[in-house]
Design an enzyme around this catalytic site. Sequence first.
Site, PDB file in Angstrom:
ATOM      1  CE  LYS A   1      -3.997   2.074   0.283  1.00 12.39           C
ATOM      2  NZ  LYS A   1      -3.592   2.912  -0.886  1.00 12.39           N
TER       3      LYS A   1
ATOM      4  CE  LYS B   1       5.118   7.497  -1.279  1.00 11.14           C
ATOM      5  NZ  LYS B   1       4.470   7.825  -0.003  1.00 11.14           N
TER       6      LYS B   1
ATOM      7  CG  ASN C   1      -4.768  17.171   0.980  1.00 12.07           C
ATOM      8  OD1 ASN C   1      -4.445  16.349   1.834  1.00 12.07           O
ATOM      9  ND2 ASN C   1      -6.011  17.358   0.614  1.00 12.07           N
TER      10      ASN C   1
ATOM     11  CE1 TYR D   1      -7.578  25.730   4.255  1.00  7.78           C
ATOM     12  CE2 TYR D   1      -8.364  23.593   3.468  1.00  7.78           C
ATOM     13  CZ  TYR D   1      -8.624  24.873   3.937  1.00  7.78           C
ATOM     14  OH  TYR D   1      -9.923  25.296   4.105  1.00  7.78           O
TER      15      TYR D   1
HETATM   16  N1  GLU Z   1       0.735   9.027   0.199  1.00 11.40           N
HETATM   17  C1  GLU Z   1       0.167   8.903   1.504  1.00 11.40           C
HETATM   18  C2  GLU Z   1       1.228   8.483   2.520  1.00 11.40           C
HETATM   19  O1  GLU Z   1       2.407   8.689   2.313  1.00 11.40           O
HETATM   20  C3  GLU Z   1      -1.068   8.010   1.505  1.00 11.40           C
HETATM   21  C4  GLU Z   1      -0.832   6.596   1.075  1.00 11.40           C
HETATM   22  C5  GLU Z   1      -2.108   5.790   0.878  1.00 11.40           C
HETATM   23  O2  GLU Z   1      -3.184   6.272   1.160  1.00 11.40           O
HETATM   24  O3  GLU Z   1      -1.953   4.644   0.434  1.00 11.40           O
HETATM   25  O4  GLU Z   1       0.911   8.021   3.586  1.00 11.40           O
END
Ligand code: GLU
Length: 439
Positions: free
Chosen positions: A71, A107, A241, A244
């Site tokens: 994820k 990632k 995002n 803010y």
């Molecule tokens: N990019 C965000 C993070 O670094 C969200 C990752 C996601 O929702 O899978 O946590």
Amino acid sequence: MSNTGKKMLESALGVITKTAKGLKLPDATIDRLLESDAVHELHFSVTMDDGTEKIFTAYRIEHNNALGPYKGGIRFHPNVNRDEVRALATLMTIKCAVAGIPYGGGKGGVIFDPKTVSGGELERISRAYARAISSFVGPEYDVPAPDVNTNPQIMRWMVDEYVKIQQARKTHYTKSQLWATFTGKPLDLGGTLGRTEATGRGGVIILKALLSKLKTQTTNHKSQANSNTQSLKIAVQGFGNVGYYFARLAEEEKFTIVALSDSKGGVYVKEGLDVDATLKCKKEKGSVAGCYCKGSVCNIAYGKTISNEELLELPVDILVPAALENVINAQNMKKIKAKIVVEMANGPVTEEAYEYLTKQGVVIVPDVLANSGGVTVSYLEWYQNMKGETWREEKVNKRLKKMMEEALDIIWKKSVAKKLPLKQAAFEVAIERILAKMV
Ligand code: GLU
């Protein structure tokens, strides 16, 4: 920048190694925690507006799936590089384990500057990336999401492309389950209410819960412990995002936001500024710098313009780096005055600065906990898609609050019991959970 990627990777792997050694794990187990399961380097070609074909280089790195599907987000940035994506994938494994959600870590990234392409080009790049990863992502295998410079609109293009490909392959998944392959989507494609605000909201939940824990502890944090939120001054670096929503929701909780900044610079309003008026002013002027807004009125007499570096050194109680990595480092660590640092960006405090500030008694809420609200609500989105449900926003926010408070509680208890800083405790909790499921 690839140097920064290398540094980030060294520091992520360094913390895991240190924690694993502290837990007396055998070398072979430590090696498995450090290695990524798969590193996909992808090259695809996109037709640009002028008719030329351009080759893009991109990554998807799958670090560990002991706790569930890989994820993590996808970033679009000219400085994306293999080491950086690997570091971030590794930290996602830790973050999901800390958050107590059934996911591993991954990632992705595409090397280009989204500010230099047209809307049509951005769509074609997003779709081409989705095609390139389509054979190995899936709702129960690898689940991407937004990250730096990507958003629900980009998820729309990606999930649309992915669903088309899978439907042609006659998958057994329902459409809603196919949507679950990407999170952070628009509502009409299975997105969830509350996802956009989730990272900022989660950070404020953690901050409030932390303050109440500090209050019950007889420590040298009396200045924070004895005050109500109103008297606590916060500076937030970054007005995207994450920054803010953190600032706006902290303001709602009656904290005093005294400084905000974006990539072009920031403002300092000693008595406290108005976050939404600042956003409105930023939209008109193109930058936060120069927006000295108290209440709905913006007036130059209220404040002063500051640089991003100056923001970090302000006399505040709580510092919230919510933009880039490595901003609190050996150069400025001695000038930091805040007693609490909430890492809303990924990796904003370098290892050296982390150790120095911790020794000074500064409480640093690590990124893997502080910004895990985003991926936590990604999980709630995925869950709804898999079950074909649609939840009300209050239900999402209530679940988020409960999950974040539980995550902090477990880490806090370990940190007190073993006299460890929160980051060390968080990594221990995560590694123990991963090991319990690693075959
Ligand atoms: N990019 C965000 C993070 O670094 C969200 C990752 C996601 O929702 O899978 O946590």
